[in-house]
Enzyme design. Structure first.
Site, PDB file in Angstrom:
ATOM      1  CG  ASN A 118      -0.208  -0.175   2.495  1.00  0.00           C
ATOM      2  OD1 ASN A 118       0.578   0.680   2.852  1.00  0.00           O
ATOM      3  ND2 ASN A 118      -0.431  -1.294   3.197  1.00  0.00           N
ATOM      4  CG  ASP A 160      -6.295  -5.536   5.566  1.00  0.00           C
ATOM      5  OD1 ASP A 160      -5.767  -5.576   6.684  1.00  0.00           O
ATOM      6  OD2 ASP A 160      -6.940  -4.555   5.138  1.00  0.00           O
ATOM      7  CE  LYS A 216      -8.445  -4.214  13.586  1.00  0.00           C
ATOM      8  NZ  LYS A 216      -7.402  -4.493  12.606  1.00  0.00           N
TER       9      LYS A 216
HETATM   10  N1  CTP Z   1      -3.716  -4.093  11.797  1.00  0.00           N
HETATM   11  C1  CTP Z   1      -2.905  -5.119  12.212  1.00  0.00           C
HETATM   12  N2  CTP Z   1      -2.788  -6.243  11.456  1.00  0.00           N
HETATM   13  C2  CTP Z   1      -3.474  -6.375  10.304  1.00  0.00           C
HETATM   14  C3  CTP Z   1      -4.297  -5.314   9.852  1.00  0.00           C
HETATM   15  C4  CTP Z   1      -4.399  -4.174  10.634  1.00  0.00           C
HETATM   16  O1  CTP Z   1      -2.290  -5.004  13.277  1.00  0.00           O
HETATM   17  N3  CTP Z   1      -3.344  -7.479   9.593  1.00  0.00           N
HETATM   18  C5  CTP Z   1      -3.826  -2.907  12.639  1.00  0.00           C
HETATM   19  C6  CTP Z   1      -3.273  -1.635  12.016  1.00  0.00           C
HETATM   20  O2  CTP Z   1      -1.894  -1.457  12.324  1.00  0.00           O
HETATM   21  C7  CTP Z   1      -4.140  -0.575  12.658  1.00  0.00           C
HETATM   22  C8  CTP Z   1      -5.470  -1.276  12.878  1.00  0.00           C
HETATM   23  O3  CTP Z   1      -5.180  -2.671  12.858  1.00  0.00           O
HETATM   24  O4  CTP Z   1      -3.667  -0.197  13.925  1.00  0.00           O
HETATM   25  C9  CTP Z   1      -6.543  -0.967  11.865  1.00  0.00           C
HETATM   26  O5  CTP Z   1      -6.030  -1.150  10.562  1.00  0.00           O
HETATM   27  P1  CTP Z   1      -6.909  -0.781   9.281  1.00  0.00           P
HETATM   28  O6  CTP Z   1      -6.109  -1.104   8.045  1.00  0.00           O
HETATM   29  O7  CTP Z   1      -7.462   0.603   9.429  1.00  0.00           O
HETATM   30  O8  CTP Z   1      -8.158  -1.739   9.427  1.00  0.00           O
HETATM   31  P2  CTP Z   1      -8.354  -3.254   9.147  1.00  0.00           P
HETATM   32  O9  CTP Z   1      -8.513  -3.971  10.417  1.00  0.00           O
HETATM   33  O10 CTP Z   1      -7.251  -3.744   8.246  1.00  0.00           O
HETATM   34  O11 CTP Z   1      -9.752  -3.265   8.385  1.00  0.00           O
HETATM   35  P3  CTP Z   1     -10.147  -2.574   6.961  1.00  0.00           P
HETATM   36  O12 CTP Z   1      -8.900  -2.601   6.104  1.00  0.00           O
HETATM   37  O13 CTP Z   1     -11.239  -3.419   6.446  1.00  0.00           O
HETATM   38  O14 CTP Z   1     -10.589  -1.167   7.269  1.00  0.00           O
END
Ligand code: CTP
Length: 414
Positions: free
Chosen positions: A209, A278, A340
Site C-alpha cells: 500500500n 490485509d 480488536k
Molecule cells: N492491523 C494489524 N494487522 C493487520 C491489519 C491491521 O495489526 N493485519 C492494525 C493496524 O496497524 C491498525 C489497525 O489494525 O492499527 C486498523 O487497521 P486498518 O487497516 O485501518 O483496518 P483493518 O482492520 O485492516 O480493516 P479494513 O482494512 O477493512 O478497514
C-alpha cells in the site's frame, strides 16, 4: 511542549490574586490552548465571570448542580476532557480541600475525577501560607504527585511582606507548558509499528500500500522526546529512522507479527501504526511468473491481525491502533476499537487529499465513549499531541507529573 490544542481546565479560587488569572487565560489562549475556567464560589467575589468568558471564549463553570451546564458537558466529562488541571490562585481553603479529597464544589469534584496532571499555584497571606496546617496540606499534595508552584515573596495586598504572592502569569504559563511533559513516559517501553508490509507474489512482485511510515516515525520521535524507550518495527520505508529507537526491519505481516511478539514482553504501550497488508497470496512462486495475455486470478488469504492478536493477550500493553478510513471515521474507528480490544483508535482519513504520504493531516482519537479531533497539522505536531494524550491515559497522575521544573520552587513542609 506546545500549548496548542491543549485542554486546560483552569480553576480560580478565592484570593485577591484572582485578577491575575485573567492575564493567564489570555496568554494560554494566545498560545493555542483551549481554556475552560471553573470558579469557586469565593472566586466570584474577586473577579467577574464575564471577563473570563470574553478571554476564554467559553462559558465559565461555577456550580456543581447547574442543570443546563451539566446537560452540555457533565462534570465527569469535563474532568475527562482536561489534559491539565491548573488552580491559580489556589487559596488555603482550596489546598485543604484538595489535600483531604473533599468534593463539595465543582472544582474540587473535577480534581478528584480527573486523570490529568494537576498543578496548583497557591496565593494567600504570608501567615496563612506559613501556618503548619497549610504546609501539611501542601506536603500531602506534593507527595501525591500534585505539582505545587511556590508563591513569590513580596508585598501583599493585606499590607504584609512575605511569601504568598501569585507568580507572574507568564511564569505560570511556562509551568503549564511543561506540565506532564519531558519525563512523562520515563521508564515506559513502547513498541511502535510503522510503514507498509509487502506480501510477495513471486520474486519480482508484491502486494502493498501507499504508507510512507512518516506518522509511525513521528510517533516514535515524540515518544522518545517524552522519555520512553522505543522499539520501532517497520516495513519497507525510505525515510530517516529515529536515531534513538531500536529499529527492527521486516517485510511481511507475518514477520511483523513475529517481531512484535518478540518485543512486547516487557512493553507497556503498543502503537500499531503500520498499514499492514490485509491479504497475501495463498501461494508464492519461487520463480518469476511469466506474462501472458490471459486474465489471471490471484488467490488471497488474510494476513494475521497483529493488533487483534495483542488485544487477546493477557496481560497486554496499552493498545493504540490506527484506523485508515475513507468515510464515517468515528463510527468505523469505534467498531475497530471494539473488534480488536484496543484502548484508543486513531482514525485518519485516507483519500486523494489526505492520509498516506501527506505531510499535513487530521486525526480523530476515539475511545469507548469520546472522540478528540486533532489537526490539520504536520504529522510531527499531531504525533506529539497524540503522545501527550497517551501519556495522560497511560500513567497514574503521580508518575505523569514532572518535578524537575518545580524542584527550584516547590515548597516541602518537612
Ligand atoms: N492491523 C494489524 N494487522 C493487520 C491489519 C491491521 O495489526 N493485519 C492494525 C493496524 O496497524 C491498525 C489497525 O489494525 O492499527 C486498523 O487497521 P486498518 O487497516 O485501518 O483496518 P483493518 O482492520 O485492516 O480493516 P479494513 O482494512 O477493512 O478497514
Amino acid at each position: 511542549m506546545t500549548l496548542r490544542y491543549r485542554k486546560v481546565l483552569l480553576g480560580i479560587t478565592g484570593s485577591i490574586a484572582a485578577y491575575k488569572a485573567c492575564e493567564l487565560v489570555r496568554l494560554l489562549v494566545r498560545d493555542g490552548a483551549e481554556v475552560q475556567v471553573v470558579m469557586s464560589p469565593a472566586a466570584e467575589q474577586f473577579v467577574g465571570a464575564m471577563t473570563l468568558e470574553a478571554l476564554s471564549h467559553r462559558p465559565v463553570r461555577t456550580a456543581l448542580f447547574d442543570r443546563e451546564a451539566e446537560m452540555s458537558m457533565s462534570h465527569i466529562e469535563l474532568a475527562r476532557w482536561a489534559d491539565a488541571v491548573v488552580i491559580a490562585p489556589a487559596s488555603a481553603h482550596c489546598l485543604a480541600k484538595l489535600a483531604t479529597g473533599l468534593a463539595d464544589d465543582l472544582l474540587m469534584t473535577l480534581c478528584l475525577a480527573t486523570r490529568a496532571p494537576i498543578l496548583v499555584a497557591p496565593a494567600m497571606n504570608a501567615a496563612m501560607w506559613e501556618n503548619p496546617a497549610t504546609q501539611e496540606h501542601v506536603h500531602a499534595l506534593i507527595e501525591r504527585g500534585v505539582q505545587v508552584i511556590s508563591p513569590d515573596v513580596g508585598e501583599q495586598a493585606c499590607g504584609e511582606t512575605g511569601p504568598g504572592r501569585l507568580p507572574d502569569p507568564e511564569y505560570l504559563r511556562a509551568a503549564i507548558e511543561e506540565l506532564g511533559t519531558d519525563s512523562a513516559l520515563k521508564g515506559v517501553h513502547a513498541v511502535v509499528t510503522a510503514g507498509p508490509t509487502r506480501e510477495p507474489i513471486d520474486p519480482a512482485r508484491f502486494i502493498s500500500n501507499f504508507s510512507t511510515g512518516r506518522m509511525g516515525c513521528a510517533i516514535a520521535d515524540a515518544l522518545l522526546e517524552r522519555g520512553a524507550q522505543v522499539t520501532l518495527i517497520h516495513g519497507p520505508i525510505d525515510i530517516p529512522l529515529p536515531p534513538d529507537a531500536d529499529c527492527v526491519a521486516v517485510t511481511t505481516a507475518a514477520e511483523m507479527l513475529d517481531a512484535v511478539m518478540a518485543h512486547v514482553g516487557d512493553c507497556q504501550l503498543l502503537v500499531a501504526n503500520a498499514a499492514v497488508a490485509d491479504w497475501r497470496p495463498r501461494e508464492t512462486t519461487g520463480q518469476k511468473t511469466r506474462k501472458s495475455q490471459e486474465p489471471r486470478t490471484l488467490e488471497l488469504e488474510p494476513t494475521p491481525d497483529i493488533l487483534a492478536t495483542l488485544g487477546q493477550k493477557e496481560p497486554r500493553p496499552f493498545l493504540v491502533g490506527f484506523a485508515a478510513e475513507t468515510e464515517n471515521l468515528e463510527e468505523n474507528a469505534r467498531t475497530k476499537l471494539r473488534a480488536k480490544n484496543a484502548d484508543l483508535m486513531v482514525a485518519n482519513r485516507i483519500g486523494p487529499d489526505d492520509g498516506f504520504g501527506e505531510t499535513e493531516t487530521t486525526l480523530e482519537v476515539v475511545d469507548a465513549d469520546s472522540v478528540m479531533q486533532l489537526g490539520p497539522d504536520s504529522k510531527s505536531t499531531l504525533a506529539r499531541q497524540l503522545v501527550d494524550h497517551i501519556a495522560v491515559r497511560l500513567s497514574p497522575v503521580s508518575s505523569v507529573v514532572d518535578f524537575s521544573h518545580a524542584a527550584r520552587r516547590t515548597t516541602r513542609s518537612r
